[in-house]
Design an enzyme around this catalytic site. Structure first.
Site, short mmCIF file in Angstrom:
data_model
loop_
_atom_site.label_atom_id
_atom_site.label_comp_id
_atom_site.label_asym_id
_atom_site.label_seq_id
_atom_site.Cartn_x
_atom_site.Cartn_y
_atom_site.Cartn_z
N LYS A 14 24.92 -92.64 -26.62
CA LYS A 14 26.01 -93.25 -27.40
C LYS A 14 27.01 -93.94 -26.47
CE LYS A 14 27.24 -89.19 -29.12
NZ LYS A 14 26.28 -88.25 -28.50
N ARG A 88 31.71 -85.95 -36.67
CA ARG A 88 30.74 -84.92 -36.29
C ARG A 88 30.62 -83.85 -37.35
NH1 ARG A 88 31.12 -85.82 -30.41
NH2 ARG A 88 29.62 -84.47 -29.41
N ARG A 127 23.25 -86.71 -15.37
CA ARG A 127 24.34 -87.67 -15.61
C ARG A 127 25.52 -87.47 -14.66
NH1 ARG A 127 26.96 -87.93 -21.39
NH2 ARG A 127 27.10 -85.70 -21.06
N ARG A 161 30.48 -83.71 -15.68
CA ARG A 161 31.27 -83.07 -16.74
C ARG A 161 31.09 -81.55 -16.73
NH1 ARG A 161 30.17 -86.59 -22.08
NH2 ARG A 161 29.96 -84.49 -22.93
P1 AP5 Z 1 25.28 -91.04 -22.51
O1 AP5 Z 1 25.36 -92.47 -22.90
O2 AP5 Z 1 26.36 -90.47 -21.68
O3 AP5 Z 1 25.00 -90.12 -23.81
P2 AP5 Z 1 25.97 -89.68 -24.98
O4 AP5 Z 1 25.19 -89.81 -26.26
O5 AP5 Z 1 27.27 -90.40 -24.89
O6 AP5 Z 1 26.08 -88.14 -24.64
P3 AP5 Z 1 27.35 -87.18 -24.58
O7 AP5 Z 1 26.94 -86.00 -23.76
O8 AP5 Z 1 28.56 -87.92 -24.15
O9 AP5 Z 1 27.45 -86.76 -26.06
P4 AP5 Z 1 28.21 -85.59 -26.63
O10 AP5 Z 1 28.17 -85.93 -28.05
O11 AP5 Z 1 27.67 -84.26 -26.26
O12 AP5 Z 1 29.62 -85.62 -25.86
P5 AP5 Z 1 31.06 -86.11 -26.27
O13 AP5 Z 1 31.76 -86.58 -25.08
O14 AP5 Z 1 31.00 -86.98 -27.45
O15 AP5 Z 1 23.86 -90.84 -21.77
C1 AP5 Z 1 23.46 -89.59 -21.20
C2 AP5 Z 1 22.71 -89.84 -19.89
O16 AP5 Z 1 21.47 -90.48 -20.18
C3 AP5 Z 1 23.45 -90.77 -18.91
O17 AP5 Z 1 23.25 -90.29 -17.60
C4 AP5 Z 1 22.79 -92.13 -19.13
O18 AP5 Z 1 22.82 -92.91 -17.93
C5 AP5 Z 1 21.37 -91.75 -19.51
N1 AP5 Z 1 20.78 -92.67 -20.51
C6 AP5 Z 1 21.41 -93.22 -21.59
N2 AP5 Z 1 20.56 -94.02 -22.29
C7 AP5 Z 1 19.36 -93.96 -21.64
C8 AP5 Z 1 18.07 -94.57 -21.87
N3 AP5 Z 1 17.85 -95.38 -22.92
N4 AP5 Z 1 17.06 -94.28 -21.00
C9 AP5 Z 1 17.28 -93.45 -19.94
N5 AP5 Z 1 18.46 -92.86 -19.65
C10 AP5 Z 1 19.49 -93.10 -20.50
O19 AP5 Z 1 31.71 -84.72 -26.75
C11 AP5 Z 1 31.98 -83.69 -25.82
C12 AP5 Z 1 32.67 -82.52 -26.49
O20 AP5 Z 1 33.94 -82.96 -27.03
C13 AP5 Z 1 31.95 -81.89 -27.69
O21 AP5 Z 1 30.98 -80.93 -27.29
C14 AP5 Z 1 33.12 -81.27 -28.44
O22 AP5 Z 1 33.55 -80.07 -27.81
C15 AP5 Z 1 34.22 -82.32 -28.27
N6 AP5 Z 1 34.23 -83.34 -29.34
C16 AP5 Z 1 34.02 -84.68 -29.17
N7 AP5 Z 1 34.10 -85.33 -30.33
C17 AP5 Z 1 34.35 -84.38 -31.29
C18 AP5 Z 1 34.49 -84.44 -32.70
N8 AP5 Z 1 34.40 -85.61 -33.38
N9 AP5 Z 1 34.73 -83.27 -33.36
C19 AP5 Z 1 34.84 -82.09 -32.71
N10 AP5 Z 1 34.69 -81.97 -31.36
C20 AP5 Z 1 34.45 -83.11 -30.65
MG MG Z 2 29.28 -89.81 -24.52
#
Ligand code: AP5
Ligand code: MG
Length: 216
Positions: A14, A88, A127, A161
Site C-alpha cells: 500500500k 480498517r 523492509r 519499524r
Molecule cells: P509496503 O509498501 O511498505 O507495504 P504496506 O502495505 O504499506 O505494509 P504496512 O506494513 O505499512 O501495512 P500495515 O497495514 O501493517 O501498516 P500501517 O503502517 O498501515 O511494502 C512492504 C515491503 O514490501 C517493502 O519493503 C516494499 O519495498 C516491498 N514491496 C512492496 N511492493 C512489492 C512488490 N510488488 N514486489 C516486491 N516487493 C514489494 O499500520 C501500522 C499500525 O498502525 C497498525 O498495526 C495499527 O496498530 C496502527 N494503525 C494504522 N492505521 C490504523 C487504523 N486505520 N485503525 C487502527 N489502527 C491503525
Molecule cells: Mg504502509
C-alpha cells in the site's frame, strides 16, 4: 481528482504504491500508520500509549484514527486522496463515508491488493525506510542504488519499524482478517471494489492501479 482506498494486509504494498501515485499524479497520501508513527515521536502520553499498541500489532482505537483523518480531509479539501491503511474497521468505513459526504467529496475506487500470507513475512522482515523522507525499501526487491543511502534524499538514516518482527506480524495479520477483511464484502456490496495482484512486480502493480484510476 479521484479519491481511492488501498486495501490490503500488512506488506501488501500500500505504502509503496501510494508514494508512486503521489509522485506521478500529485495525489495526497493519507497513511494512518505514518500519522500514528509521527504522533509517537511527539513523546506525549497519548503518543506513548499508541506506540505500545502498534508495537504489539494491534489496532489503535477508531476514535483516534477517525479524528486524524477528519483533520486532514477538512484541512485539505479538493481531494485526490489515497487512503492507505484506513479504513480498517466497519466503523471507520462508515465514518469515512459520512465525512466524504459532509465535505461534498466522493470515494471513487477501493483497490484491494491481493497477496498471500507466505509472501508477507519476507516483505515485512526485509523492509526498511528512510527516516528522513519515508521512502520504502526492501533488502531483496527494492534495495537503494548505493547501500545505506536513500535514492530520493541522500539520507543515511535508514530505519526498521518496531512492529516488523514475526510476532507482531502474526498479530497484525490476525487483526486484518478479523477486523479489516470484512471491508472487502462491504465495498463489493457498494459496487466500489476492484482488485489488483499485489504479488506482481512493483511496476506491474503500478500499471494495474493506473488503469483502474483512468477508468474511475
Ligand atoms: P509496503 O509498501 O511498505 O507495504 P504496506 O502495505 O504499506 O505494509 P504496512 O506494513 O505499512 O501495512 P500495515 O497495514 O501493517 O501498516 P500501517 O503502517 O498501515 O511494502 C512492504 C515491503 O514490501 C517493502 O519493503 C516494499 O519495498 C516491498 N514491496 C512492496 N511492493 C512489492 C512488490 N510488488 N514486489 C516486491 N516487493 C514489494 O499500520 C501500522 C499500525 O498502525 C497498525 O498495526 C495499527 O496498530 C496502527 N494503525 C494504522 N492505521 C490504523 C487504523 N486505520 N485503525 C487502527 N489502527 C491503525
Ligand atoms: Mg504502509
Amino acid at each position: 481528482m479521484v479519491n481511492i482506498i488501498l486495501l490490503g494486509p500488512p506488506g501488501a504494498g500500500k505504502g509503496t504504491q501510494a508514494k508512486r501515485l503521489v509522485e506521478e499524479r500529485g495525489m495526497v497520501q493519507l497513511s494512518t500508520g505514518d500519522m500514528l508513527r509521527e504522533a509517537k515521536t511527539s513523546g506525549t502520553e497519548m503518543g506513548n500509549r499508541v506506540a505500545e499498541v502498534m508495537a504489539r500489532g494491534e489496532l489503535v482505537t477508531d476514535e483516534i484514527v477517525i479524528g486524524l483523518i477528519e483533520e486532514k480531509i477538512t484541512g485539505h479539501a479538493g481531494g485526490g486522496f489515497i487512503f492507505d491503511g484506513f479504513p480498517r474497521t466497519l466503523k471507520q468505513a462508515d465514518a469515512l463515508a459520512e465525512l466524504m459526504n459532509r465535505t461534498g467529496q466522493t470515494l471513487d475506487a477501493v483497490i484491494e491488493m491481493q497477496v498471500d500470507d507466505a509472501a508477507l513475512v519476507a516483505r515485512i522482515t526485509g523492509r526498511f525506510t528512510c527516516g528522513n523522507c519515508g521512502e520504502v525499501y526492501h533488502e531483496v526487491t527494492r534495495p537503494p542504488k548505493v547501500a545505506g543511502v536513500c535514492d530520493v534524499c541522500g539520507s543515511t538514516d535508514m530505519r526498521k519499524r518496531a512492529d516488523d518482527n514475526e510476532d507482531a506480524l502474526k498479530q497484525r495479520l490476525m487483526e486484518y482478517y478479523k477486523k479489516t477483511s470484512p471491508l472487502i464484502g462491504y465495498y463489493y456490496a457498494k459496487n466500489q471494489l476492484s482488485a489488483v495482484d499485489g504479488l506482481a512486480e512493483m511496476d506491474a502493480v503500478s500499471e494495474a492501479i493506473a488503469s483502474l484510476l483512468d477508468k474511475a
